[in-house]
Enzyme design. Structure first.
Site, PDB file in Angstrom:
ATOM      1  CD  GLU A   1      41.282  32.357  50.842  1.00 10.11           C
ATOM      2  OE1 GLU A   1      41.077  33.554  50.582  1.00 10.11           O
ATOM      3  OE2 GLU A   1      42.263  31.823  51.387  1.00 10.11           O
TER       4      GLU A   1
ATOM      5  CE  LYS B   1      40.909  39.702  47.565  1.00  5.97           C
ATOM      6  NZ  LYS B   1      40.298  39.504  49.168  1.00  5.97           N
TER       7      LYS B   1
HETATM    8  O1  KIV Z   1      44.903  38.653  50.830  1.00  6.71           O
HETATM    9  C1  KIV Z   1      44.993  37.895  49.964  1.00  6.71           C
HETATM   10  O2  KIV Z   1      46.242  37.670  49.483  1.00  6.71           O
HETATM   11  C2  KIV Z   1      43.703  37.277  49.243  1.00  6.71           C
HETATM   12  C3  KIV Z   1      44.008  36.279  48.149  1.00  6.71           C
HETATM   13  C4  KIV Z   1      44.472  35.084  49.056  1.00  6.71           C
HETATM   14  C5  KIV Z   1      42.909  35.988  47.581  1.00  6.71           C
HETATM   15  O3  KIV Z   1      42.817  37.478  49.663  1.00  6.71           O
END
Ligand code: KIV
Length: 289
Positions: free
Chosen positions: A207, A138
């Site tokens: 988010e 991600k």
């Molecule tokens: O780092 C994380 O936990 C996140 C989530 C809040 C989506 O990016």
């Protein structure tokens, strides 16, 4: 005399047995394409996980486990995710993959490890996937990250994108307030979402945005959206597991506590301390006779 021996791992806490749950759990891991197909369908369940044991407990109930860079705050007590290193992400990512059996594991690329160029992002993401066994990474950012998302996706690295409140940009944003309150900002975030979805991300975390914007993004993009502080109409939801378990006193508006673990841990520690001080522990049952 032989000096070789075999470790009896059956007595180890790390013995790789999935936690028994009331319903039979298929021990086949979900795949990225299976998650993609859930757009507009059964809601996708995602939680963060940072450790092997927590992964083992959450895994039967989740579709995705996110090794989020939020571990900087949750596990290491850092003030922002900006200070999280690639080595931290890899160590925790490998632990989560090791003790999960069903969920797709996604690992956050930390700040500074991917923004410079698609090539830099590829090298970081390839290392993360090789050293952890995770299925996807991600990364945060809008249209500016579209070429990177395209570059990785076309080279076999599934990318989950992240728009709206992007914590790695806290210094530029000036805080953690909800995004998209002005028309101009909402339009920009919507355009960002469209650009990165077009570039090929397999899912998109939305988010901390005003609800109508989360609805508009979910309608506008072909990939599933996963909301946190967004909207129930998103294709899935994610929370930081420690928030959901009630480990912190501060409860952001978007969090629902499903337990009050901090209080229960504190109570257990107090009872343990009392037992030690009064010599009630260890008792007969804990002694090797
Ligand atoms: O780092 C994380 O936990 C996140 C989530 C809040 C989506 O990016």
């Amino acid at each position: 005399m032989s000096t070789t021996f075999t470790l009896d791992t059956a007595t180890s806490r790390a013995h790789p047995v999935p936690v028994p749950v009331p319903v039979p759990v298929p021990l086949r891991r979900l795949t990225v394409p299976a998650i993609q197909k859930r757009k507009g369908g059964e809601p996708i369940v995602m939680l963060t996980a940072y450790t092997a044991r927590m992964a083992q407990l959450l895994d039967p109930h989740c579709d995705l486990l996110l090794v989020g860079d939020s571990l900087g705050q949750v596990i290491y007590g850092l003030d922002t995710t900006v200070k999280v290193s690639l080595d931290m992400m890899i160590a925790h990512g490998a632990a989560v993959v090791r003790r999960s059996y069903r969920s797709v594991v996604v690992i956050d690329l930390p700040f500074g490890s991917y923004e410079e160029s698609p090539q830099a992002a590829f090298r970081t993401a390839a290392r993360v996937m090789q050293e952890t066994g995770a299925a996807a990474v991600k990364l945060e950012g809008g249209a500016v990250m579209a070429p990177t998302i395209k570059f990785l996706s076309e080279r076999g690295i599934p990318v989950m994108a992240h728009v709206g409140l992007t914590p790695q940009a806290v210094n530029a944003l000036g805080g953690y307030g909800a995004r998209g309150r002005s028309e101009a900002e909402a339009a920009k975030i919507l355009e960002d979402a469209k650009a990165i979805a077009e570039a090929g991300c397999f899912a998109l975390v939305v988010e901390g945005v005003v609800e109508p914007l989360a609805v508009a993004i979910t309608q506008a993009v072909a990939c599933p959206t996963i909301g946190i502080g967004a909207s129930p109409t998103c294709d899935g939801q994610v929370l930081v597991v420690d928030d959901m378990l009630g480990m912190f006193e501060r409860v952001p508006r978007f969090v629902q506590r499903f337990d009050d673990l901090a209080a229960r841990i504190s109570d257990a520690a107090a009872r343990y301390a009392g037992s030690v001080r009064e010599r009630r522990f260890p008792g007969d049952a804990q002694l090797y006779r």
